[in-house]
Write an enzyme that holds these catalytic residues in place. Structure first.
Site, PDB file in Angstrom:
ATOM      1  N   HIS A   1       0.843  -1.193   0.000  1.00 56.24           N
ATOM      2  CA  HIS A   1       0.000   0.000   0.000  1.00 56.24           C
ATOM      3  C   HIS A   1       0.884   1.251   0.000  1.00 56.24           C
ATOM      4  O   HIS A   1       2.078   1.183   0.313  1.00 56.24           O
ATOM      5  CB  HIS A   1      -0.945  -0.022   1.207  1.00 56.24           C
ATOM      6  CG  HIS A   1      -2.076  -0.986   1.014  1.00 56.24           C
ATOM      7  ND1 HIS A   1      -2.687  -1.660   2.037  1.00 56.24           N
ATOM      8  CD2 HIS A   1      -2.694  -1.385  -0.132  1.00 56.24           C
ATOM      9  CE1 HIS A   1      -3.644  -2.438   1.539  1.00 56.24           C
ATOM     10  NE2 HIS A   1      -3.659  -2.285   0.232  1.00 56.24           N
TER      11      HIS A   1
ATOM     12  N   GLY B   1      -3.764  -1.914  -7.572  1.00 55.23           N
ATOM     13  CA  GLY B   1      -4.664  -2.551  -6.602  1.00 55.23           C
ATOM     14  C   GLY B   1      -6.110  -2.075  -6.682  1.00 55.23           C
ATOM     15  O   GLY B   1      -7.033  -2.884  -6.876  1.00 55.23           O
TER      16      GLY B   1
ATOM     17  N   ASP C   1      -5.402  -6.661  -7.054  1.00 54.37           N
ATOM     18  CA  ASP C   1      -5.465  -7.690  -5.990  1.00 54.37           C
ATOM     19  C   ASP C   1      -6.299  -8.880  -6.463  1.00 54.37           C
ATOM     20  O   ASP C   1      -5.985 -10.032  -6.165  1.00 54.37           O
ATOM     21  CB  ASP C   1      -6.097  -7.108  -4.716  1.00 54.37           C
ATOM     22  CG  ASP C   1      -5.287  -5.970  -4.140  1.00 54.37           C
ATOM     23  OD1 ASP C   1      -4.634  -6.163  -3.116  1.00 54.37           O
ATOM     24  OD2 ASP C   1      -5.311  -4.889  -4.745  1.00 54.37           O
TER      25      ASP C   1
ATOM     26  N   ASP D   1      -1.269  -1.393   4.757  1.00 50.59           N
ATOM     27  CA  ASP D   1      -1.372  -0.226   5.631  1.00 50.59           C
ATOM     28  C   ASP D   1      -2.617  -0.409   6.501  1.00 50.59           C
ATOM     29  O   ASP D   1      -3.740  -0.255   6.012  1.00 50.59           O
ATOM     30  CB  ASP D   1      -1.495   1.036   4.773  1.00 50.59           C
ATOM     31  CG  ASP D   1      -1.716   2.276   5.621  1.00 50.59           C
ATOM     32  OD1 ASP D   1      -1.680   2.166   6.863  1.00 50.59           O
ATOM     33  OD2 ASP D   1      -1.936   3.350   5.034  1.00 50.59           O
TER      34      ASP D   1
ATOM     35  N   HIS E   1     -10.687  -0.562  -1.966  1.00 50.51           N
ATOM     36  CA  HIS E   1     -10.834  -1.937  -2.461  1.00 50.51           C
ATOM     37  C   HIS E   1     -10.576  -2.951  -1.342  1.00 50.51           C
ATOM     38  O   HIS E   1     -10.067  -4.046  -1.591  1.00 50.51           O
ATOM     39  CB  HIS E   1      -9.888  -2.175  -3.646  1.00 50.51           C
ATOM     40  CG  HIS E   1      -8.447  -1.866  -3.336  1.00 50.51           C
ATOM     41  ND1 HIS E   1      -8.019  -0.653  -2.844  1.00 50.51           N
ATOM     42  CD2 HIS E   1      -7.328  -2.625  -3.442  1.00 50.51           C
ATOM     43  CE1 HIS E   1      -6.713  -0.678  -2.662  1.00 50.51           C
ATOM     44  NE2 HIS E   1      -6.273  -1.864  -3.007  1.00 50.51           N
TER      45      HIS E   1
ATOM     46  N   ASP F   1     -11.345  -6.610  -1.896  1.00 52.32           N
ATOM     47  CA  ASP F   1     -10.384  -7.330  -2.745  1.00 52.32           C
ATOM     48  C   ASP F   1      -9.187  -7.803  -1.912  1.00 52.32           C
ATOM     49  O   ASP F   1      -8.652  -8.904  -2.112  1.00 52.32           O
ATOM     50  CB  ASP F   1      -9.859  -6.435  -3.872  1.00 52.32           C
ATOM     51  CG  ASP F   1     -10.952  -5.931  -4.797  1.00 52.32           C
ATOM     52  OD1 ASP F   1     -12.133  -6.250  -4.553  1.00 52.32           O
ATOM     53  OD2 ASP F   1     -10.630  -5.219  -5.762  1.00 52.32           O
TER      54      ASP F   1
ATOM     55  N   ARG G   1      -7.701 -14.228   2.135  1.00 49.09           N
ATOM     56  CA  ARG G   1      -8.506 -15.435   2.379  1.00 49.09           C
ATOM     57  C   ARG G   1      -8.060 -16.581   1.462  1.00 49.09           C
ATOM     58  O   ARG G   1      -7.899 -17.730   1.899  1.00 49.09           O
ATOM     59  CB  ARG G   1      -9.996 -15.135   2.164  1.00 49.09           C
ATOM     60  CG  ARG G   1     -10.863 -16.366   2.328  1.00 49.09           C
ATOM     61  CD  ARG G   1     -12.337 -16.122   2.080  1.00 49.09           C
ATOM     62  NE  ARG G   1     -12.982 -17.415   2.025  1.00 49.09           N
ATOM     63  CZ  ARG G   1     -13.059 -18.167   0.926  1.00 49.09           C
ATOM     64  NH1 ARG G   1     -12.563 -17.739  -0.219  1.00 49.09           N
ATOM     65  NH2 ARG G   1     -13.628 -19.350   0.972  1.00 49.09           N
TER      66      ARG G   1
HETATM   67  O1  LIG Z   1      -3.553  -1.283  -3.529  1.00 52.22           O
HETATM   68  C1  LIG Z   1      -2.700  -2.128  -3.566  1.00 52.22           C
HETATM   69  C2  LIG Z   1      -2.914  -3.428  -2.915  1.00 52.22           C
HETATM   70  O2  LIG Z   1      -4.157  -3.549  -2.300  1.00 52.22           O
HETATM   71  C3  LIG Z   1      -1.420  -1.889  -4.244  1.00 52.22           C
HETATM   72  O3  LIG Z   1      -1.638  -1.409  -5.534  1.00 52.22           O
HETATM   73  P1  LIG Z   1      -0.495  -0.630  -6.277  1.00 52.22           P
HETATM   74  O4  LIG Z   1       0.738  -1.463  -6.233  1.00 52.22           O
HETATM   75  O5  LIG Z   1      -0.964  -0.428  -7.694  1.00 52.22           O
HETATM   76  O6  LIG Z   1      -0.315   0.680  -5.541  1.00 52.22           O
END
Ligand SMILES: O=C(CO)COP(=O)(O)O
Length: 132
Positions: free
Chosen positions: A8, A55, A60, A80, A87, A90, A96
Site C-alpha cells: 500500500h 490494486g 489484488d 497499511d 478496495h 479485494d 482469504r
Molecule cells: O492497492 C494495492 C494493494 O491492495 C497496491 O496497488 P499498487 O501497487 O498499484 O499501488
C-alpha cells in the site's frame, strides 16, 4: 518460485528498501506485483516483475486469481492497517485465498523477513509438489 510483492502507498518505501535488501534472493524467482508496486520495484532494482493492474483497479483480484489456481507460492503484502482502502474487499479476498490454498503470506515487514529467508533456505520447496 512465484512470489507476489504488493505494498500500500504508505508502505511502498518500506517495500523498496525490502526489495533492495533482498534483491539477490528475489532475482532467482518469478515476481508478480500490483501495478504501482511493480513499477517502483523495477525502478529501484534490476528485478523483472510481471505487473498486474493497480490494486484499486483490480490488481489484488488478478493476483487472487493466480492464487485461486494454486500457482502463487508466496505473497509479501505490506498492508497499511491505518488507512481505509477503497478496495478493502479485494484485499480481504486475496488473503482469504492464501489461507484456502495454504500459501505463505506476510502482511508486515517482520514476517516478510522470515519468509524471504525461508525462501532462500528452500523451506517452501514443497510448493513444487502441490502447485498447478
Ligand atoms: O492497492 C494495492 C494493494 O491492495 C497496491 O496497488 P499498487 O501497487 O498499484 O499501488
Amino acid at each position: 518460485m512465484n512470489v507476489a510483492l504488493i505494498a500500500h502507498d504508505n508502505k511502498k518505501e518500506l517495500m523498496m528498501n525490502f526489495v533492495i535488501a533482498y534483491e539477490n534472493i528475489l532475482k532467482n524467482h518469478n515476481l508478480f506485483s500490483t501495478g504501482t508496486t511493480g513499477k517502483r520495484v523495477m525502478e529501484v532494482t534490476s528485478l523483472k516483475v510481471h505487473r498486474f493492474q493497480s490494486g484499486p483497479l483490480g490488481g489484488d483480484q488478478q493476483i487472487g486469481a493466480v492464487i485461486a489456481e494454486n500457482r502463487m507460492d508466496m505473497v509479501i503484502f505490506l498492508r497499511d492497517p491505518m488507512t481505509p482502502q477503497p478496495h478493502e474487499p479485494d484485499i480481504q479476498a486475496l488473503i482469504r485465498l492464501c489461507d484456502v490454498h495454504v500459501i505463505p503470506v506476510a502482511t508486515n515487514l517482520a514476517t516478510a523477513e522470515i519468509l524471504i529467508r525461508g525462501l532462500e533456505r528452500g523451506d517452501i520447496e514443497w510448493r513444487k509438489h502441490v502447485r498447478d
